[in-house]
Each structure stands twice: as structure tokens, then as C-alpha cells.
Design a protein around this motif. Structure first.
Motif, PDB file in Angstrom:
ATOM      1  N   ASN A 179      33.039  35.673  47.449  1.00  0.00           N
ATOM      2  CA  ASN A 179      32.174  35.032  48.437  1.00  0.00           C
ATOM      3  C   ASN A 179      31.423  33.867  47.802  1.00  0.00           C
ATOM      4  O   ASN A 179      31.235  32.815  48.404  1.00  0.00           O
ATOM      5  CB  ASN A 179      31.174  36.043  49.005  1.00  0.00           C
ATOM      6  CG  ASN A 179      31.683  36.690  50.279  1.00  0.00           C
ATOM      7  OD1 ASN A 179      32.198  36.009  51.154  1.00  0.00           O
ATOM      8  ND2 ASN A 179      31.562  38.003  50.359  1.00  0.00           N
ATOM      9  N   GLU A 180      30.982  34.044  46.561  1.00  0.00           N
ATOM     10  CA  GLU A 180      30.295  32.963  45.854  1.00  0.00           C
ATOM     11  C   GLU A 180      31.238  31.795  45.611  1.00  0.00           C
ATOM     12  O   GLU A 180      30.872  30.635  45.759  1.00  0.00           O
ATOM     13  CB  GLU A 180      29.744  33.475  44.514  1.00  0.00           C
ATOM     14  CG  GLU A 180      28.547  34.392  44.646  1.00  0.00           C
ATOM     15  CD  GLU A 180      27.993  34.807  43.306  1.00  0.00           C
ATOM     16  OE1 GLU A 180      28.537  34.338  42.275  1.00  0.00           O
ATOM     17  OE2 GLU A 180      27.038  35.597  43.264  1.00  0.00           O
ATOM     18  N   TRP A 181      32.496  32.083  45.206  1.00  0.00           N
ATOM     19  CA  TRP A 181      33.458  30.993  44.990  1.00  0.00           C
ATOM     20  C   TRP A 181      33.713  30.250  46.287  1.00  0.00           C
ATOM     21  O   TRP A 181      33.729  29.020  46.315  1.00  0.00           O
ATOM     22  CB  TRP A 181      34.794  31.554  44.482  1.00  0.00           C
ATOM     23  CG  TRP A 181      35.849  30.486  44.481  1.00  0.00           C
ATOM     24  CD1 TRP A 181      36.015  29.491  43.559  1.00  0.00           C
ATOM     25  CD2 TRP A 181      36.846  30.262  45.474  1.00  0.00           C
ATOM     26  NE1 TRP A 181      37.051  28.669  43.920  1.00  0.00           N
ATOM     27  CE2 TRP A 181      37.583  29.113  45.089  1.00  0.00           C
ATOM     28  CE3 TRP A 181      37.194  30.900  46.652  1.00  0.00           C
ATOM     29  CZ2 TRP A 181      38.633  28.620  45.837  1.00  0.00           C
ATOM     30  CZ3 TRP A 181      38.242  30.396  47.397  1.00  0.00           C
ATOM     31  CH2 TRP A 181      38.953  29.285  46.991  1.00  0.00           C
ATOM     32  N   GLU A 225      38.544  42.642  52.007  1.00  0.00           N
ATOM     33  CA  GLU A 225      37.952  41.674  51.079  1.00  0.00           C
ATOM     34  C   GLU A 225      37.181  42.383  49.966  1.00  0.00           C
ATOM     35  O   GLU A 225      37.265  41.994  48.791  1.00  0.00           O
ATOM     36  CB  GLU A 225      37.019  40.728  51.831  1.00  0.00           C
ATOM     37  CG  GLU A 225      37.733  39.688  52.671  1.00  0.00           C
ATOM     38  CD  GLU A 225      36.768  38.775  53.404  1.00  0.00           C
ATOM     39  OE1 GLU A 225      37.198  37.667  53.796  1.00  0.00           O
ATOM     40  OE2 GLU A 225      35.597  39.149  53.586  1.00  0.00           O
ATOM     41  N   LYS A 226      36.430  43.419  50.325  1.00  0.00           N
ATOM     42  CA  LYS A 226      35.677  44.173  49.315  1.00  0.00           C
ATOM     43  C   LYS A 226      36.623  44.833  48.309  1.00  0.00           C
ATOM     44  O   LYS A 226      36.366  44.844  47.106  1.00  0.00           O
ATOM     45  CB  LYS A 226      34.799  45.224  49.994  1.00  0.00           C
ATOM     46  CG  LYS A 226      33.632  44.642  50.782  1.00  0.00           C
ATOM     47  CD  LYS A 226      32.840  45.733  51.496  1.00  0.00           C
ATOM     48  CE  LYS A 226      31.708  45.135  52.331  1.00  0.00           C
ATOM     49  NZ  LYS A 226      30.965  46.185  53.090  1.00  0.00           N
ATOM     50  N   GLU A 234      37.928  42.182  45.916  1.00  0.00           N
ATOM     51  CA  GLU A 234      36.971  41.821  44.869  1.00  0.00           C
ATOM     52  C   GLU A 234      37.021  42.812  43.715  1.00  0.00           C
ATOM     53  O   GLU A 234      36.922  42.431  42.547  1.00  0.00           O
ATOM     54  CB  GLU A 234      35.561  41.740  45.448  1.00  0.00           C
ATOM     55  CG  GLU A 234      35.316  40.503  46.293  1.00  0.00           C
ATOM     56  CD  GLU A 234      33.866  40.371  46.716  1.00  0.00           C
ATOM     57  OE1 GLU A 234      33.366  39.234  46.728  1.00  0.00           O
ATOM     58  OE2 GLU A 234      33.241  41.394  47.042  1.00  0.00           O
ATOM     59  N   LYS A 235      37.180  44.086  44.039  1.00  0.00           N
ATOM     60  CA  LYS A 235      37.257  45.102  42.989  1.00  0.00           C
ATOM     61  C   LYS A 235      38.538  44.961  42.176  1.00  0.00           C
ATOM     62  O   LYS A 235      38.552  45.129  40.960  1.00  0.00           O
ATOM     63  CB  LYS A 235      37.179  46.495  43.606  1.00  0.00           C
ATOM     64  CG  LYS A 235      35.822  46.838  44.198  1.00  0.00           C
ATOM     65  CD  LYS A 235      35.823  48.240  44.800  1.00  0.00           C
ATOM     66  CE  LYS A 235      34.479  48.570  45.422  1.00  0.00           C
ATOM     67  NZ  LYS A 235      34.465  49.927  46.045  1.00  0.00           N
ATOM     68  N   ILE A 236      39.628  44.627  42.870  1.00  0.00           N
ATOM     69  CA  ILE A 236      40.919  44.520  42.194  1.00  0.00           C
ATOM     70  C   ILE A 236      40.993  43.251  41.342  1.00  0.00           C
ATOM     71  O   ILE A 236      41.407  43.275  40.176  1.00  0.00           O
ATOM     72  CB  ILE A 236      42.066  44.523  43.223  1.00  0.00           C
ATOM     73  CG1 ILE A 236      42.151  45.885  43.905  1.00  0.00           C
ATOM     74  CG2 ILE A 236      43.392  44.168  42.572  1.00  0.00           C
ATOM     75  CD1 ILE A 236      43.051  45.910  45.123  1.00  0.00           C
ATOM     76  N   PHE A 258      39.283  35.360  51.837  1.00  0.00           N
ATOM     77  CA  PHE A 258      38.318  34.406  51.291  1.00  0.00           C
ATOM     78  C   PHE A 258      38.818  32.959  51.326  1.00  0.00           C
ATOM     79  O   PHE A 258      38.177  32.067  50.780  1.00  0.00           O
ATOM     80  CB  PHE A 258      37.912  34.767  49.855  1.00  0.00           C
ATOM     81  CG  PHE A 258      37.207  36.087  49.730  1.00  0.00           C
ATOM     82  CD1 PHE A 258      35.949  36.276  50.275  1.00  0.00           C
ATOM     83  CD2 PHE A 258      37.814  37.144  49.079  1.00  0.00           C
ATOM     84  CE1 PHE A 258      35.300  37.495  50.171  1.00  0.00           C
ATOM     85  CE2 PHE A 258      37.168  38.370  48.965  1.00  0.00           C
ATOM     86  CZ  PHE A 258      35.906  38.548  49.510  1.00  0.00           C
ATOM     87  N   GLY A 259      39.983  32.718  51.921  1.00  0.00           N
ATOM     88  CA  GLY A 259      40.526  31.368  51.943  1.00  0.00           C
ATOM     89  C   GLY A 259      41.038  30.901  50.597  1.00  0.00           C
ATOM     90  O   GLY A 259      41.226  29.694  50.378  1.00  0.00           O
TER      91      GLY A 259
END
Length: 277
Positions: free
Chosen positions: A269-271, A257-258, A261-263, A222-223
Motif C-alpha cells: 500500500n505504501e509503494w 492483498e493482505k 503482503e505476507k508472501i 495493488f496495481g
């Protein structure tokens, strides 16, 4: 035929400096092994600290990984390097300031002190049989001649890779290309590119760095990273895959990436979209 380049993931080190990110040792183990599964060349798993995470998680990653090199980050400090050695990683990355503003104003030292201290730190790691890479912090504001001289000293010691770090995020693509080409013109050494996204140019600078001869490119999921973040791995692969072969499938990055997000929690993605330049 596409040229070969390699990805260094810095999510677990620089990415964790993003406000709101706090990864437990078990989280780092899980993410490191997911990145290892998709064939990331090198995974920077953090900054070992006796007061917080310790070193056990690094040793656990080293036992279970199959494909990637595992690196830890250390300041240009002998005690820190000795502690990093105890983690038994594949690589110790030693970060050292190279701009005069950081050496003289921040550290209150001089460039001779910096080179001598760096040489001692490199010596310590290599005497323990650990591979060393060296990060040139604040390269974007540094004197190229001084970086060339320091790179030559490191090359003579057996260091194969230096990292060009745009620590304050002010590089442009043109400046990136010129700087890397000038260093490579005078020193036969591998260059790793570490771009920050303060001006929205981390991906562009990374691509130009690769075109100029940088063999390794630092990216984060996500950078994410300090301030405006680092080079976004998926977007960089998407932009550069027609020119370079990274040995990584983009769709596999999306899967990691998914999991991230859970971890870590939250919709990154929104950020990413809200914080882009």
C-alpha cells in the motif's frame, strides 16, 4: 442492469516484473488459489521457463483450482508455445508486437513475417487442444487497420479474444475508446484491455475500454507491474462497480492483498501511494 465484464489477474506474470518482486513457485500456487477462491475469471500465472520455475507449479494450480481459467504467457515463438503446451493450462496467451516500430525496429522483421509466425504458433497450440488468446503488444502506437486485419485472420483461425496492450503506457481514455470501437466495428471478436499506469491513467483507460466494449479487463493486486504498474484491481472494481458486474467482492480482494503482503514482504500500500502519478 449492470453489464457483465470479467477480470483477468496478471499479478503473477506482469506484476512480478515490478522490481523487488520475486515469487517462488510455491508462492504462485498459494496466490493463484486465493484468487481462484474469490472467483477471478482468469489468472495469468506466469511465463513458463525450463531454466527457472519449470512447469510443475502450473500443473499443481491446474489440479487444485476450482473456479478460474488458468493461462500462461508465451512469446510469438514456436518453441515457447510448445513448452507452454506442456504445462496443460486452460489458455495460452501469445504476445505479438503489432506496432511497426516494434516489428521493424525491434525484431528486424516485417508485418507479413509477424502474421505468418503468429499463425503457426496459434496452430500449434490449437492442434494440442489448448484455447488461445493473442496479445497485441504496443497497440497504442500501432496502425488500427493492421490490427483489424490481424484480428480477422485470428478470428478465421478460431481465436475468440485479442488483448489490447498499452505496452508503453501512453494511451488516453479518448484514444482507448476510439481504438476499441473501431476494431469492434470491423471484427466480431472479444477484446481484453491491458493498461499500464505510466501516465496515471490505467484505471481510467480500463473503464473506457470496458465502456467501449472490452469484455475482459487485466488487473493486478495493488496495481503492481512493470515500470509504473498495471490497473489496480481493488481501485478499478471500486470505480466501475456501479456500471459493471464483475462477479467479485471488493472486500475479498482486500483479503488477498493482505495475504500477498505476507508472501511477498513489504507494505505494498505504501509503494502504491508513493508511486502514483
Amino acid at each position: 442492469m449492470r453489464e457483465r465484464r470479467w477480470i483477468v489477474d496478471t499479478t503473477l506474470r506482469d506484476g512480478e516484473q515490478r522490481p523487488g518482486i520475486a515469487l517462488r513457485p510455491e508462492d504462485k500456487i498459494q496466490l493463484a488459489l486465493l484468487l481462484d477462491d474469490i472467483n477471478v475469471h482468469e489468472i495469468e500465472v506466469g511465463i513458463p521457463n525450463v531454466d527457472t520455475e519449470g512447469i510443475d507449479y502450473v500443473k499443481e494450480i491446474m489440479k487444485k483450482k476450482k473456479n478460474s481459467y488458468i493461462s500462461v504467457w508465451s512469446r510469438v515463438n514456436e518453441e515457447d508455445v510448445i513448452y507452454s503446451v506442456s504445462c496443460c493450462p486452460d489458455i495460452i496467451h501469445i504476445g505479438t508486437p503489432v506496432s511497426y516500430v516494434q516489428i521493424y525496429s525491434k525484431l528486424k522483421k516485417n508485418k507479413v513475417w509477424m502474421q505468418k509466425t503468429l499463425a503457426r504458433c496459434v496452430d500449434i497450440a490449437m492442434n494440442h487442444g489448448v484455447k488461445v488468446t493473442v496479445g497485441f503488444e504496443d497497440s497504442s502506437r500501432a496502425d488500427v487497420g493492421f490490427m483489424i486485419h490481424t484480428a480477422r485472420l485470428l478470428k478465421d483461425m478460431g481465436v475468440e479474444t485479442i488483448r489490447i496492450a498499452d505496452t508503453v503506457g501512453v494511451l488516453t481514455p479518448c484514444r482507448t475508446r476510439t481504438m476499441i470501437e473501431e476494431i469492434l466495428e470491423h471484427v466480431d471478436i472479444n477484446i481484453e484491455m491491458h493498461a499500464h499506469n505510466d501516465l496515471g491513467m490505467a484505471i481510467a483507460n480500463s473503464i473506457e475500454g470496458a465502456k467501449a466494449g472490452a469484455k475482459l479487463i487485466d488487473c493486478a493486486l495493488f496495481g503492481i507491474g512493470e515500470r509504473s504498474g498495471n490497473c489496480n484491481m481493488w481501485e478499478f472494481l471500486h470505480a466501475a462497480e456501479r456500471t459493471f458486474d464483475f462477479g467479485i467482492q471488493k472486500k475479498k480482494v482486500r483479503e488477498v492483498e493482505k495475504a500477498f503482503e505476507k508472501i511477498a514482504g513489504g507494505n505494498w500500500n505504501e509503494w502504491e501511494n508513493s508511486s502514483s502519478f
